[in-house]
Design a protein around this motif. Structure first.
Motif, PDB file in Angstrom:
ATOM      1  N   LEU A 114       0.822  -1.132   0.080  1.00 47.19           N
ATOM      2  CA  LEU A 114      -0.150  -0.054  -0.020  1.00 47.19           C
ATOM      3  C   LEU A 114       0.933   1.207  -0.213  1.00 47.19           C
ATOM      4  N   ALA A 115       1.981   1.194   0.748  1.00 43.14           N
ATOM      5  CA  ALA A 115       2.878   2.335   0.959  1.00 43.14           C
ATOM      6  C   ALA A 115       3.479   2.782  -0.513  1.00 43.14           C
ATOM      7  N   ALA A 116       3.850   1.659  -1.373  1.00 41.49           N
ATOM      8  CA  ALA A 116       4.368   1.596  -2.733  1.00 41.49           C
ATOM      9  C   ALA A 116       3.247   2.412  -3.655  1.00 41.49           C
ATOM     10  N   TRP A 117       2.008   1.708  -3.425  1.00 46.80           N
ATOM     11  CA  TRP A 117       0.955   2.183  -4.304  1.00 46.80           C
ATOM     12  C   TRP A 117       0.694   3.773  -3.953  1.00 46.80           C
ATOM     13  N   ARG A 118       0.720   4.297  -2.825  1.00 44.78           N
ATOM     14  CA  ARG A 118       0.404   5.566  -2.629  1.00 44.78           C
ATOM     15  C   ARG A 118       1.414   6.543  -2.904  1.00 44.78           C
ATOM     16  N   ALA A 119       2.873   6.008  -3.062  1.00 44.62           N
ATOM     17  CA  ALA A 119       4.039   6.927  -3.554  1.00 44.62           C
ATOM     18  C   ALA A 119       3.791   6.880  -4.978  1.00 44.62           C
ATOM     19  N   CYS A 120       3.557   5.870  -5.587  1.00 39.11           N
ATOM     20  CA  CYS A 120       3.512   6.060  -7.016  1.00 39.11           C
ATOM     21  C   CYS A 120       2.334   6.889  -7.524  1.00 39.11           C
TER      22      CYS A 120
END
Length: 248
Positions: free
Chosen positions: A89-95
């Protein structure tokens, strides 16, 4: 002299855009987060360190640049390579943040002066992933689809004030970022880099990647008087993608 601001303009597509506008006589403003790349830019460009998702920084930079004739909302990152169920989820949000919120913030702070001036052009960098979707790249594809919705809304809202908005959708672009994508997909699929490269190329009718300069040329056209009635459009520069799922 006409003035252009290109976000993420210190390398890749953004830098190619900056060179194209420079050659055409524009006053070039560039923002980026890569200090070394910013330091290496031509001295006559207005180059600034600025995070695309730092609203205060974006607002300050656009105010300093003054009324823009052209905004190239180009900032973006590749994001994770994984099946939807495996995306952190953190990678999703960053992208999504860099790709979508970065474009939103640039447009938000550039549009008032453009509307007041009764002219201007906003060029969003989307992707063919924003047209077809993209296996193993869900956050990137979702953000690039959303940019198209943002662009069309900007075109509708700003059009009555003489401001145009369009989105360029690059396909696979030669360069370091695409090399990273190829390496990650090769590892995920148990293939070699060259096999994945061939799969991408085979997915286009022209059987080739595109160059950053191809994207820059389209941006320059969209900013020109030759495109004065072109707005709200999604324009792919990709050698015609036939198969959005690259494979042999």
């Amino acid at each position: 002299m006409s003035r252009v601001l290109i976000t993420a303009g210190a390398s890749g597509i953004g830098r190619a855009m900056a060179h194209a506008f420079d050659r055409s006589g524009y006053e070039v403003w560039v923002s980026d987060v890569d200090a070394a790349a910013v330091a290496a830019l031509p001295s006559h460009w207005h180059a600034h360190m600025c995070d695309a998702v730092d609203e205060a920084g974006v607002a300050e930079l656009i105010t300093r640049a003054g009324p823009l004739d052209v905004l190239c909302a180009n900032a973006g990152i590749a994001g994770p390579t994984a099946q939807v169920e495996d995306v952190d989820l953190a990678a999703w949000r960053a992208c999504v943040s860099v790709n979508l919120e970065g474009a939103f913030l640039a447009a938000k702070h550039a549009l008032p002066a453009m509307k007041a001036a009764g002219q201007g052009t906003v060029i969003f960098t989307s992707s063919t992933a924003g047209i077809y979707g993209y296996p193993n790249r869900a956050p990137y594809a979702a953000a690039k689809w959303a940019i198209i919705g943002l662009m069309k809304t900007v075109a509708m809202e700003a059009g009555p004030f003489g401001v145009r908005a369009n989105a360029i959708c690059p396909g696979a672009v030669e360069g370091p970022r695409m090399e990273g994508v190829l390496a990650r997909e090769a590892a995920a699929k148990g293939m070699s880099r060259d096999q994945v490269y061939a799969g991408y190329a085979a997915g286009t009718s022209m059987r080739s990647f595109v160059e950053a300069e191809d994207i820059a040329d389209m941006a320059l056209f969209l900013a020109s008087d030759a495109a004065r009635r072109v707005s709200g459009q999604v324009i792919a520069v990709d050698g015609h993608t036939e198969n959005p799922d690259p494979k042999l």
